[in-house]
Design an enzyme around this catalytic site. Structure first.
Site, PDB file in Angstrom:
ATOM      1  N   CYS A 169       0.855  -1.226  -0.077  1.00  0.00           N
ATOM      2  CA  CYS A 169      -0.005   0.158   0.044  1.00  0.00           C
ATOM      3  C   CYS A 169       0.956   1.212   0.038  1.00  0.00           C
ATOM      4  CB  CYS A 169      -0.831  -0.042   1.140  1.00  0.00           C
ATOM      5  SG  CYS A 169      -2.003   1.661   1.324  1.00  0.00           S
ATOM      6  N   CYS A 185      -4.609   6.134  -4.717  1.00  0.00           N
ATOM      7  CA  CYS A 185      -3.982   4.711  -4.571  1.00  0.00           C
ATOM      8  C   CYS A 185      -2.732   4.811  -4.880  1.00  0.00           C
ATOM      9  CB  CYS A 185      -4.648   3.508  -5.612  1.00  0.00           C
ATOM     10  SG  CYS A 185      -3.936   2.152  -5.381  1.00  0.00           S
TER      11      CYS A 185
END
Ligand SMILES: N[C@H](CCC[C@H](N)C(=O)O)C(=O)O
Length: 276
Positions: free
Chosen positions: A82, A212
């Site tokens: 992430c 993202c």
């Protein structure tokens, strides 16, 4: 203060990277049973704290003295990496004195990621090598979007489009499970200039997010690949802000902000009830 009837509540930090938001669980010795049900409950924007994902601070067993980021998606699933989360995670380690200096490694399921935090709080993450591994397509309703498959430690499908405002991302794009057996993060990208792109993203295990980080690296990698280049750099505008991506010969970097919103305690009784 509310009476603490012999209970010990659970500390948390709420933060975000370009509005991709996370609940961070900082106590590596809390021995929390972080079940998928508890992750879903924590990420619930009504019944819980609300977040796109959970970051848990864990001691890195393979690298004594280093820290490992245990990342979970809002649906309770585990993801390899992430990029926005690593920035928030790194800032926490620095601010709370868990690391020496502004450059240090962070362990992730996708491998160790070196981070650097500048004096303004901007975080640069060495994201490792992103690799194009094929072509595929996403389907939204009756619309088909050709794209390139990019591995950034987690899977992405980068689809180039002419506009972003006519995409219904309230539903998950359909994709080819032969290409993406473990699911996929889907980016829709408009190229504004050779060094500036805009994008929206539907994230595996979350839904549409305002940003993202791994997706921005995938997007720049995919756009460069389509233009026959292997290296380059671009600013990426996502709904939650702007990040800078540099694709080098051997590795990629992601640079962007990391913001803390709040610190607090999760009620122990709520935590126990969320276990399922
Ligand atoms: N928001 C994250 C991506 C999480 C990816 C996750 N949804 C997956 O299943 O791979 C980021 O900034 O890189």
């Amino acid at each position: 203060m509310w009476p603490r009837v012999g209970t010990v509540h659970i500390p948390f930090v709420k933060g975000h990277g370009t509005e991709n938001d996370f609940v961070l669980l900082p106590d590596p010795d809390a021995a929390l049973d972080l079940t998928p049900a508890r992750v879903r409950a924590l990420c619930d924007r009504r019944g819980g704290l609300g977040a796109d994902g959970v970051l848990r601070v864990v001691r890195d067993r393979e690298h004594p003295g280093a820290w490992f980021m245990d990342y979970r998606n809002a649906d309770g699933s585990v993801a390899e990496m992430c990029g926005n989360g690593v920035r928030v995670f790194a800032r926490y380690l620095l601010d709370d004195g868990l690391v020496e200096g502004r450059e240090f490694p962070v362990g992730t399921r996708a491998g160790v990621r070196d981070v650097r935090i500048d004096e303004h709080g901007e975080v640069t993450v060495d994201m490792g090598k992103a690799a194009v591994f094929g072509e595929s397509e996403a389907v939204l309703g009756d619309r088909r979007f050709p794209g390139v498959a990019v591995d950034v430690g987690n899977p992405h499908l980068v689809c180039r489009v002419e506009r972003l405002d006519d995409l219904d991302l309230t539903v998950a794009p359909e994709f080819d499970r032969a290409v993406f057996p473990d699911g996929v993060n889907v980016e829709f990208v408009v190229v504004e200039a050779p060094d500036r792109i805009r994008m929206r993203v539907h994230e595996r295990g979350v839904g549409e997010t305002r940003s993202c980080g791994t997706g921005t690296v995938a997007a720049v990698t995919g756009v460069l690949h389509a233009s026959g280049h292997q290296t380059g750099a671009a600013d990426v505008d996502i709904p939650g802000g702007r990040v800078r991506v540099v694709i080098g010969d051997d590795t990629c970097t992601l640079t962007g902000p990391a913001v803390f919103v709040a610190r607090g305690e999760i009620e122990r009784s709520w935590w126990e009830s969320a276990a399922e």
